[in-house]
Structures are given as structure tokens and as C-alpha cells.
Scaffold this active site. Structure first.
Site, PDB file in Angstrom:
ATOM      1  N   ILE A 188      58.159  69.523   9.892  1.00 40.48           N
ATOM      2  CA  ILE A 188      58.463  69.568   8.463  1.00 40.48           C
ATOM      3  C   ILE A 188      57.280  69.013   7.680  1.00 40.48           C
ATOM      4  O   ILE A 188      56.787  67.921   7.993  1.00 40.48           O
ATOM      5  CB  ILE A 188      59.760  68.783   8.160  1.00 40.48           C
ATOM      6  CG1 ILE A 188      60.936  69.515   8.822  1.00 40.48           C
ATOM      7  CG2 ILE A 188      59.991  68.635   6.665  1.00 40.48           C
ATOM      8  CD1 ILE A 188      62.238  68.760   8.779  1.00 40.48           C
TER       9      ILE A 188
ATOM     10  N   ASN B 260      55.384  80.165   4.183  1.00 39.20           N
ATOM     11  CA  ASN B 260      56.046  80.030   5.483  1.00 39.20           C
ATOM     12  C   ASN B 260      56.756  81.338   5.793  1.00 39.20           C
ATOM     13  O   ASN B 260      57.150  82.068   4.873  1.00 39.20           O
ATOM     14  CB  ASN B 260      57.073  78.896   5.427  1.00 39.20           C
ATOM     15  CG  ASN B 260      57.814  78.722   6.738  1.00 39.20           C
ATOM     16  OD1 ASN B 260      57.213  78.754   7.818  1.00 39.20           O
ATOM     17  ND2 ASN B 260      59.123  78.562   6.670  1.00 39.20           N
TER      18      ASN B 260
ATOM     19  N   HIS C  30      60.093  82.803   7.935  1.00 38.39           N
ATOM     20  CA  HIS C  30      61.326  82.308   8.542  1.00 38.39           C
ATOM     21  C   HIS C  30      62.158  83.512   8.994  1.00 38.39           C
ATOM     22  O   HIS C  30      62.292  84.488   8.252  1.00 38.39           O
ATOM     23  CB  HIS C  30      62.095  81.464   7.512  1.00 38.39           C
ATOM     24  CG  HIS C  30      63.363  80.899   8.059  1.00 38.39           C
ATOM     25  ND1 HIS C  30      63.380  79.806   8.904  1.00 38.39           N
ATOM     26  CD2 HIS C  30      64.649  81.286   7.913  1.00 38.39           C
ATOM     27  CE1 HIS C  30      64.632  79.545   9.242  1.00 38.39           C
ATOM     28  NE2 HIS C  30      65.419  80.422   8.645  1.00 38.39           N
TER      29      HIS C  30
ATOM     30  N   ASP D  29      62.784  75.435   4.042  1.00 37.76           N
ATOM     31  CA  ASP D  29      63.131  76.870   3.906  1.00 37.76           C
ATOM     32  C   ASP D  29      63.744  77.193   2.540  1.00 37.76           C
ATOM     33  O   ASP D  29      64.581  78.098   2.432  1.00 37.76           O
ATOM     34  CB  ASP D  29      64.081  77.305   5.044  1.00 37.76           C
ATOM     35  CG  ASP D  29      63.470  77.117   6.421  1.00 37.76           C
ATOM     36  OD1 ASP D  29      62.243  77.289   6.556  1.00 37.76           O
ATOM     37  OD2 ASP D  29      64.213  76.801   7.363  1.00 37.76           O
TER      38      ASP D  29
HETATM   39  C1  GAR Z   1      58.777  83.265  14.209  1.00 35.23           C
HETATM   40  O1  GAR Z   1      59.931  84.021  14.462  1.00 35.23           O
HETATM   41  C2  GAR Z   1      58.908  82.523  12.896  1.00 35.23           C
HETATM   42  O2  GAR Z   1      59.610  83.236  11.924  1.00 35.23           O
HETATM   43  C3  GAR Z   1      59.703  81.318  13.339  1.00 35.23           C
HETATM   44  O3  GAR Z   1      59.140  80.951  14.563  1.00 35.23           O
HETATM   45  C4  GAR Z   1      58.647  82.111  15.201  1.00 35.23           C
HETATM   46  C5  GAR Z   1      57.192  81.868  15.554  1.00 35.23           C
HETATM   47  O4  GAR Z   1      56.695  82.916  16.303  1.00 35.23           O
HETATM   48  N1  GAR Z   1      59.599  80.254  12.374  1.00 35.23           N
HETATM   49  C6  GAR Z   1      60.602  79.448  12.091  1.00 35.23           C
HETATM   50  O5  GAR Z   1      61.686  79.496  12.620  1.00 35.23           O
HETATM   51  C7  GAR Z   1      60.274  78.433  11.025  1.00 35.23           C
HETATM   52  N2  GAR Z   1      61.474  77.912  10.445  1.00 35.23           N
HETATM   53  P1  GAR Z   1      55.144  83.084  16.514  1.00 35.23           P
HETATM   54  O6  GAR Z   1      54.633  81.730  16.999  1.00 35.23           O
HETATM   55  O7  GAR Z   1      55.043  84.128  17.578  1.00 35.23           O
HETATM   56  O8  GAR Z   1      54.551  83.491  15.207  1.00 35.23           O
END
Ligand code: GAR
Length: 213
Positions: free
Chosen positions: A103, A118, A120, A156
């Protein structure tokens, strides 16, 4: 807000894991679809695959160890001050959180107000936080998706820039749904970066207007 610019937008990406969104942004930049330059890829995890992806593309990568800050009453802020120093040293215009599982505090949020995004994996404001694909299935939603938003202090909660929706199928598991959402993430995140680079994002309160859309 960003304005029309001559030099490429200087971007830093903060990532904690796999880095597939980082990869999508690298690919879009290399393909000339996003006029930006990644000047730093930073992680709070030493072994993050995102750092390896950065190295493969000759991008500066940096692990900032959270351990020395843990246990201090102002530990989270102090960590963000260390990050901010790196961002300022590199003249960063836009910060992208891409699977950054920490965070961010007011230290970064205020320094990069409307200049930090960001991604999400849900249609915010539904399902902020973690395990959101599982939660969307359990709730019985028919649609889910992903959201790119500016970062504010509320997790978020910031103004929404772009969303993409995907159907939730009867036989979906959190994994199959996450994979379908991820395909859309890889489209909308580079798109948001390009809109920012073109100076086309205008924030008014909770609303983000896309000039010329
Ligand atoms: C993604 O799905 C992103 O949206 C999520 O983590 C994953 C990272 O994937 N983020 C969250 O949940 C943030 N709250 P990546 O490392 O392959 O980009």
C-alpha cells in the site's frame, strides 16, 4: 496534469511479482504504441520476475528492500520516501503500479497526485483488495473486468481512467477468470499510458475525461 510534450514521458514501474503488465507496457513502447520511456523498474521483492523482465530489455531495475524499514513506527512512509528519492533522481513523470502489492502512503500519493496509476483486476468500485476474481465469482456476478485508475490514499479508490469488462462463465474458476481479465489488462494499461503521454487525461474530482475521445 500532463501537457503536450516533446520528450518522451519518463515512466517508473513498481511491481512485486510476475510483471506481465510491465511486459505489456514494454511491448507497447517498443512497438511505438506508447510514447514513453521506462527509466526505472522498482520492486519490493528481490526475486520479482518483473525485475528480470526489465533486465532482459536493458531497463534499469532496482530492488528496494523493505526489511530495514519494518518495525519502525513510520516504516511505510520512510520506505516511500526512499522510493520518492529514486523517482525524483530519475525525473519520473508518471508512476505505474503494476502488481505492486504494497500500500502506498501519502508520501508518494501527494508527490505524484494524478501522476500515479494502478491496475486492478475488477470493475471498481466492486471488489477492491485481494482475491477479487474469487469474490466476483462467489458473489454471482455476470461481469467482471479490470480498472486503471489514478492512485489516491484510499486503496483502489482513485478516479477511474479506463475499464474493460469480461463475462463470468458458469464454469469459471478464479484462475480462468483471472486469465481472461489479464488479456484486457494488457490492452488498457498501455492505452492509459499513451493517453497520459498525449496529455489527454483531465481529472475533475472523481471524473477523468479523455480529451478528444
Ligand atoms: C494483475 O492482475 C493486477 O491487476 C493485479 O495483480 C496482477 C499482477 O500481474 N493487481 C492487483 O491486484 C492490485 N490490487 P502482473 O505482475 O503479471 O502484472
Amino acid at each position: 496534469m500532463s501537457s503536450k510534450r516533446e520528450t518522451p514521458l519518463r515512466v517508473a514501474v513498481l511491481a512485486s511479482g510476475r510483471g506481465s503488465n510491465l511486459q505489456a507496457i514494454i511491448d507497447a513502447i517498443e512497438a511505438g504504441q506508447a510514447k514513453a520511456k521506462i527509466v526505472a523498474v522498482i520492486s519490493n521483492k528481490k526475486d520479482a520476475a518483473a525485475l528480470e523482465r526489465a533486465r532482459k530489455h536493458g531497463l534499469p531495475d532496482l530492488f528496494v528492500d523493505p526489511k530495514p524499514f519494518a518495525g519502525r513506527p513510520d516504516g511505510r512512509e520512510a520506505y516511500d520516501r526512499a522510493l520518492l528519492e529514486v523517482l525524483e533522481k530519475n525525473d519520473v513523470d508518471l508512476v505505474l503500479l503494476a502488481g505492486y502489492m504494497k500500500i502506498v502512503t501519502a508520501v508518494l500519493v501527494n508527490a505524484y497526485a494524478n501522476r500515479m496509476m494502478n491496475i486492478h483486476p475488477s470493475l471498481l468500485p466492486a471488489f477492491p483488495g485481494l482475491d477479487v476474481q474469487k469474490k466476483a465469482i462467489e458473489w454471482g456476478c455476470k461481469l467482471s473486468g479490470c480498472t486503471v485508475h489514478f492512485v489516491t490514499e484510499g486503496v483502489d479508490e482513485g478516479p477511474i481512467i479506463i475499464q474493460a469488462a469480461v463475462p463470468i462463465l458458469d464454469n469459471d474458476t478464479p484462475e480462468t477468470l483471472a486469465a481472461r481479465i489479464l488479456v484486457q489488462e494488457h490492452k488498457i494499461y498501455p492505452c492509459a499510458v499513451q493517453l497520459f503521454a498525449e496529455g489527454r487525461l483531465r481529472v475533475e474530482g472523481r471524473h477523468v475525461f479523455i480529451d478528444g475521445a
